[in-house]
Every structure is written in structure tokens, then in C-alpha cells.
Motif scaffolding. Structure first.
Motif, PDB file in Angstrom:
ATOM      1  N   GLY A   1       0.807  -1.202   0.000  1.00 54.69           N
ATOM      2  CA  GLY A   1       0.000   0.000   0.000  1.00 54.69           C
ATOM      3  C   GLY A   1       0.847   1.261   0.000  1.00 54.69           C
ATOM      4  N   SER A   2       0.151   2.397   0.055  1.00 55.39           N
ATOM      5  CA  SER A   2       0.809   3.697   0.003  1.00 55.39           C
ATOM      6  C   SER A   2       0.286   4.608   1.111  1.00 55.39           C
ATOM      7  CB  SER A   2       0.549   4.364  -1.350  1.00 55.39           C
ATOM      8  OG  SER A   2       1.091   3.606  -2.414  1.00 55.39           O
ATOM      9  N   LEU A   3       1.119   5.531   1.511  1.00 53.66           N
ATOM     10  CA  LEU A   3       0.739   6.566   2.458  1.00 53.66           C
ATOM     11  C   LEU A   3       1.439   7.860   2.077  1.00 53.66           C
ATOM     12  CD1 LEU A   3       0.937   4.862   5.986  1.00 53.66           C
ATOM     13  CD2 LEU A   3      -1.133   5.733   4.869  1.00 53.66           C
ATOM     14  N   ARG A   4       0.838   8.961   2.482  1.00 57.54           N
ATOM     15  CA  ARG A   4       1.436  10.280   2.260  1.00 57.54           C
ATOM     16  C   ARG A   4       1.523  11.002   3.591  1.00 57.54           C
ATOM     17  NH1 ARG A   4      -0.690  15.647   0.693  1.00 57.54           N
ATOM     18  NH2 ARG A   4       0.761  16.688  -0.744  1.00 57.54           N
ATOM     19  N   LEU A   5       2.723  11.408   3.939  1.00 59.37           N
ATOM     20  CA  LEU A   5       2.949  12.183   5.152  1.00 59.37           C
ATOM     21  C   LEU A   5       3.091  13.664   4.803  1.00 59.37           C
ATOM     22  CD1 LEU A   5       5.591   9.965   6.980  1.00 59.37           C
ATOM     23  CD2 LEU A   5       3.110   9.912   7.207  1.00 59.37           C
TER      24      LEU A   5
ATOM     25  N   SER B   1      18.435   2.808   0.260  1.00 61.80           N
ATOM     26  CA  SER B   1      17.508   1.678   0.343  1.00 61.80           C
ATOM     27  C   SER B   1      16.068   2.064   0.020  1.00 61.80           C
ATOM     28  CB  SER B   1      17.557   1.059   1.740  1.00 61.80           C
ATOM     29  OG  SER B   1      17.159   2.012   2.707  1.00 61.80           O
ATOM     30  N   LEU B   2      15.777   3.368  -0.016  1.00 63.97           N
ATOM     31  CA  LEU B   2      14.400   3.811  -0.219  1.00 63.97           C
ATOM     32  C   LEU B   2      14.159   4.431  -1.588  1.00 63.97           C
ATOM     33  CD1 LEU B   2      13.809   5.419   3.279  1.00 63.97           C
ATOM     34  CD2 LEU B   2      13.216   3.115   2.521  1.00 63.97           C
ATOM     35  N   LYS B   3      15.218   4.607  -2.344  1.00 66.73           N
ATOM     36  CA  LYS B   3      15.066   5.206  -3.675  1.00 66.73           C
ATOM     37  C   LYS B   3      14.113   4.368  -4.521  1.00 66.73           C
ATOM     38  CE  LYS B   3      19.603   7.409  -4.006  1.00 66.73           C
ATOM     39  NZ  LYS B   3      20.915   7.404  -4.700  1.00 66.73           N
ATOM     40  N   GLY B   4      13.231   5.070  -5.221  1.00 65.43           N
ATOM     41  CA  GLY B   4      12.290   4.391  -6.101  1.00 65.43           C
ATOM     42  C   GLY B   4      10.945   4.123  -5.470  1.00 65.43           C
ATOM     43  N   ARG B   5      10.890   4.054  -4.149  1.00 61.12           N
ATOM     44  CA  ARG B   5       9.607   3.821  -3.474  1.00 61.12           C
ATOM     45  C   ARG B   5       9.094   5.060  -2.769  1.00 61.12           C
ATOM     46  NH1 ARG B   5       8.871   0.481   0.608  1.00 61.12           N
ATOM     47  NH2 ARG B   5      11.013   0.526   1.395  1.00 61.12           N
ATOM     48  N   PHE B   6      10.005   5.896  -2.284  1.00 63.65           N
ATOM     49  CA  PHE B   6       9.621   7.093  -1.540  1.00 63.65           C
ATOM     50  C   PHE B   6       9.905   8.327  -2.394  1.00 63.65           C
ATOM     51  CE2 PHE B   6       9.978   5.557   3.142  1.00 63.65           C
ATOM     52  CZ  PHE B   6       9.244   4.433   2.828  1.00 63.65           C
ATOM     53  N   THR B   7       9.007   9.297  -2.337  1.00 60.88           N
ATOM     54  CA  THR B   7       9.177  10.543  -3.067  1.00 60.88           C
ATOM     55  C   THR B   7       8.931  11.720  -2.135  1.00 60.88           C
ATOM     56  OG1 THR B   7       8.425   9.507  -5.125  1.00 60.88           O
ATOM     57  CG2 THR B   7       8.454  11.916  -5.047  1.00 60.88           C
ATOM     58  N   VAL B   8       9.906  12.593  -2.042  1.00 57.70           N
ATOM     59  CA  VAL B   8       9.784  13.774  -1.181  1.00 57.70           C
ATOM     60  C   VAL B   8       9.479  14.992  -2.051  1.00 57.70           C
ATOM     61  CG1 VAL B   8      12.232  14.390  -1.268  1.00 57.70           C
ATOM     62  CG2 VAL B   8      10.859  15.024   0.727  1.00 57.70           C
TER      63      VAL B   8
ATOM     64  N   LEU C   1       5.904  13.454   2.014  1.00 55.37           N
ATOM     65  CA  LEU C   1       6.586  12.205   1.692  1.00 55.37           C
ATOM     66  C   LEU C   1       5.540  11.210   1.219  1.00 55.37           C
ATOM     67  CD1 LEU C   1       9.369  10.728   1.761  1.00 55.37           C
ATOM     68  CD2 LEU C   1       8.637   9.772   3.956  1.00 55.37           C
ATOM     69  N   VAL C   2       5.643  10.806  -0.031  1.00 52.89           N
ATOM     70  CA  VAL C   2       4.774   9.771  -0.567  1.00 52.89           C
ATOM     71  C   VAL C   2       5.539   8.462  -0.529  1.00 52.89           C
ATOM     72  CG1 VAL C   2       3.554   8.941  -2.598  1.00 52.89           C
ATOM     73  CG2 VAL C   2       3.502  11.378  -2.014  1.00 52.89           C
ATOM     74  N   MET C   3       4.932   7.485   0.114  1.00 52.29           N
ATOM     75  CA  MET C   3       5.576   6.189   0.296  1.00 52.29           C
ATOM     76  C   MET C   3       4.742   5.136  -0.435  1.00 52.29           C
ATOM     77  SD  MET C   3       6.470   6.573   4.352  1.00 52.29           S
ATOM     78  CE  MET C   3       4.756   6.854   4.783  1.00 52.29           C
ATOM     79  N   ASN C   4       5.333   4.529  -1.423  1.00 58.44           N
ATOM     80  CA  ASN C   4       4.662   3.511  -2.220  1.00 58.44           C
ATOM     81  C   ASN C   4       5.247   2.132  -1.960  1.00 58.44           C
ATOM     82  OD1 ASN C   4       2.940   5.356  -3.616  1.00 58.44           O
ATOM     83  ND2 ASN C   4       4.669   5.910  -4.935  1.00 58.44           N
ATOM     84  N   ASN C   5       4.466   1.128  -2.310  1.00 53.27           N
ATOM     85  CA  ASN C   5       4.906  -0.263  -2.160  1.00 53.27           C
ATOM     86  C   ASN C   5       5.498  -0.491  -0.767  1.00 53.27           C
ATOM     87  OD1 ASN C   5       5.441  -2.915  -2.838  1.00 53.27           O
ATOM     88  ND2 ASN C   5       7.405  -2.433  -3.809  1.00 53.27           N
ATOM     89  N   LEU C   6       4.750  -0.094   0.229  1.00 50.35           N
ATOM     90  CA  LEU C   6       5.244  -0.181   1.600  1.00 50.35           C
ATOM     91  C   LEU C   6       5.461  -1.625   2.026  1.00 50.35           C
ATOM     92  CD1 LEU C   6       3.126   2.673   3.123  1.00 50.35           C
ATOM     93  CD2 LEU C   6       5.621   2.504   3.256  1.00 50.35           C
ATOM     94  N   LYS C   7       6.475  -1.802   2.856  1.00 50.08           N
ATOM     95  CA  LYS C   7       6.857  -3.118   3.356  1.00 50.08           C
ATOM     96  C   LYS C   7       6.773  -3.116   4.877  1.00 50.08           C
ATOM     97  CE  LYS C   7      10.171  -3.474  -0.449  1.00 50.08           C
ATOM     98  NZ  LYS C   7      11.596  -3.712  -0.820  1.00 50.08           N
TER      99      LYS C   7
ATOM    100  N   VAL D   1       3.662   5.051  11.272  1.00 47.94           N
ATOM    101  CA  VAL D   1       3.330   4.297  10.068  1.00 47.94           C
ATOM    102  C   VAL D   1       3.480   2.819  10.402  1.00 47.94           C
ATOM    103  CG1 VAL D   1       4.049   3.731   7.721  1.00 47.94           C
ATOM    104  CG2 VAL D   1       3.989   6.119   8.473  1.00 47.94           C
ATOM    105  N   THR D   2       2.419   2.060  10.204  1.00 49.28           N
ATOM    106  CA  THR D   2       2.442   0.635  10.475  1.00 49.28           C
ATOM    107  C   THR D   2       2.050  -0.116   9.214  1.00 49.28           C
ATOM    108  OG1 THR D   2       1.835   1.019  12.788  1.00 49.28           O
ATOM    109  CG2 THR D   2       1.542  -1.212  11.921  1.00 49.28           C
ATOM    110  N   VAL D   3       2.918  -1.029   8.798  1.00 48.59           N
ATOM    111  CA  VAL D   3       2.678  -1.801   7.585  1.00 48.59           C
ATOM    112  C   VAL D   3       2.557  -3.269   7.979  1.00 48.59           C
ATOM    113  CG1 VAL D   3       3.471  -2.353   5.270  1.00 48.59           C
ATOM    114  CG2 VAL D   3       4.056  -0.142   6.299  1.00 48.59           C
ATOM    115  N   SER D   4       1.435  -3.863   7.677  1.00 49.20           N
ATOM    116  CA  SER D   4       1.201  -5.259   8.029  1.00 49.20           C
ATOM    117  C   SER D   4       1.392  -6.159   6.806  1.00 49.20           C
ATOM    118  CB  SER D   4      -0.202  -5.443   8.597  1.00 49.20           C
ATOM    119  OG  SER D   4      -1.162  -5.006   7.664  1.00 49.20           O
ATOM    120  N   SER D   5       1.817  -7.352   7.069  1.00 50.90           N
ATOM    121  CA  SER D   5       2.075  -8.297   5.958  1.00 50.90           C
ATOM    122  C   SER D   5       0.828  -9.076   5.590  1.00 50.90           C
ATOM    123  CB  SER D   5       3.188  -9.255   6.358  1.00 50.90           C
ATOM    124  OG  SER D   5       2.841  -9.942   7.543  1.00 50.90           O
TER     125      SER D   5
END
Length: 118
Positions: free
Chosen positions: A16-20, A62-69, A80-86, A114-118
Motif C-alpha cells: 500500500g501507500s501513504l502520504r505524510l 535503500s528507499l530510492k524508487g519507493r519514496f518521493t519527497v 513524503l509519498v511512500m509507495n509499495n510499503l513493506k 506508520v504501520t505496515v502489516s504483511s
């Protein structure tokens, strides 16, 4: 007095994704370097990303490509947009600003969970 207010944390499933968001106040006309850090459970605080007052951007490798500031200079806001969260992205995310010379000072936000569940 410089203050930071964060918002946008929450719980998502892996993938999933989140935006801070982070809004700074009390900075007057000072230019700002704005950053995100995070601290996972039982871990030390680590660097996520910085967007400098001149527009340059840095990310943790380690976050390049998934996070965008990004930022809105008019509103002194940071995003901060966080995509493909792990699950390993689970952490408290902190906004931080540094006032650029000739101004002096820095501040931290209260943190957004931010909590990411599997």
C-alpha cells in the motif's frame, strides 16, 4: 518559535501507500532544508530523505524508487509519498528542518506512526 506539525500516518497492508505531511511555522523568511527521518521499533533513528532549500534532493539508498519527497515553499510544507510499503517500513516518521544561513536553528516534529502489516 519554530514548530512542526505532522500528519498522514496510519496503518496499511504491504504494497500500500501513504502520504505524510509536515507544516512548519514560526520560520519567518528563513530558507529551510527539510528532511524526513524514521525510527523503527528497537532501532535507531535513520535518515530517509532531505530536500534542500535550493531544491536538491537526497534519499537513503535503500528507499530510492519507493519514496518521493516534495515541498511547498510558499506554505513551508514538506511531503513524503511512500509507495509499495513493506513491513520493515513500520516506524515513527519525523519531520526535521534546519534553518539556512544567515538564519540559525532546527526543529523536529512530534512524529507520525506508520504501520505496515504483511
Amino acid at each position: 518559535q519554530v514548530r512542526l506539525e505532522e500528519s498522514g500516518g496510519g496503518s496499511v497492508q504491504a504494497g500500500g501507500s501513504l502520504r505524510l505531511s509536515c507544516v512548519a511555522s514560526g520560520t519567518g523568511t528563513c530558507r529551510l532544508d527539510m528532511s524526513w527521518y524514521r525510527q523503527g521499533p528497537g532501532k535507531e533513528r535513520e535518515f530517509v530523505s532531505t530536500i534542500f532549500s535550493d531544491g536538491r534532493i537526497r534519499y537513503a539508498d535503500s528507499l530510492k524508487g519507493r519514496f518521493t519527497v516534495s515541498r511547498n515553499n510558499v506554505a513551508d510544507s514538506l511531503f513524503l509519498v511512500m509507495n509499495n510499503l513493506k513491513p520493515e517500513d513500520t516506524a515513527t516518521y519525523f519531520c526535521q528542518i534546519k534553518l539556512v544561513v544567515p538564519c540559525v536553528g532546527n526543529a523536529w516534529g512530534q512524529g507520525a506512526q506508520v504501520t505496515v502489516s504483511s
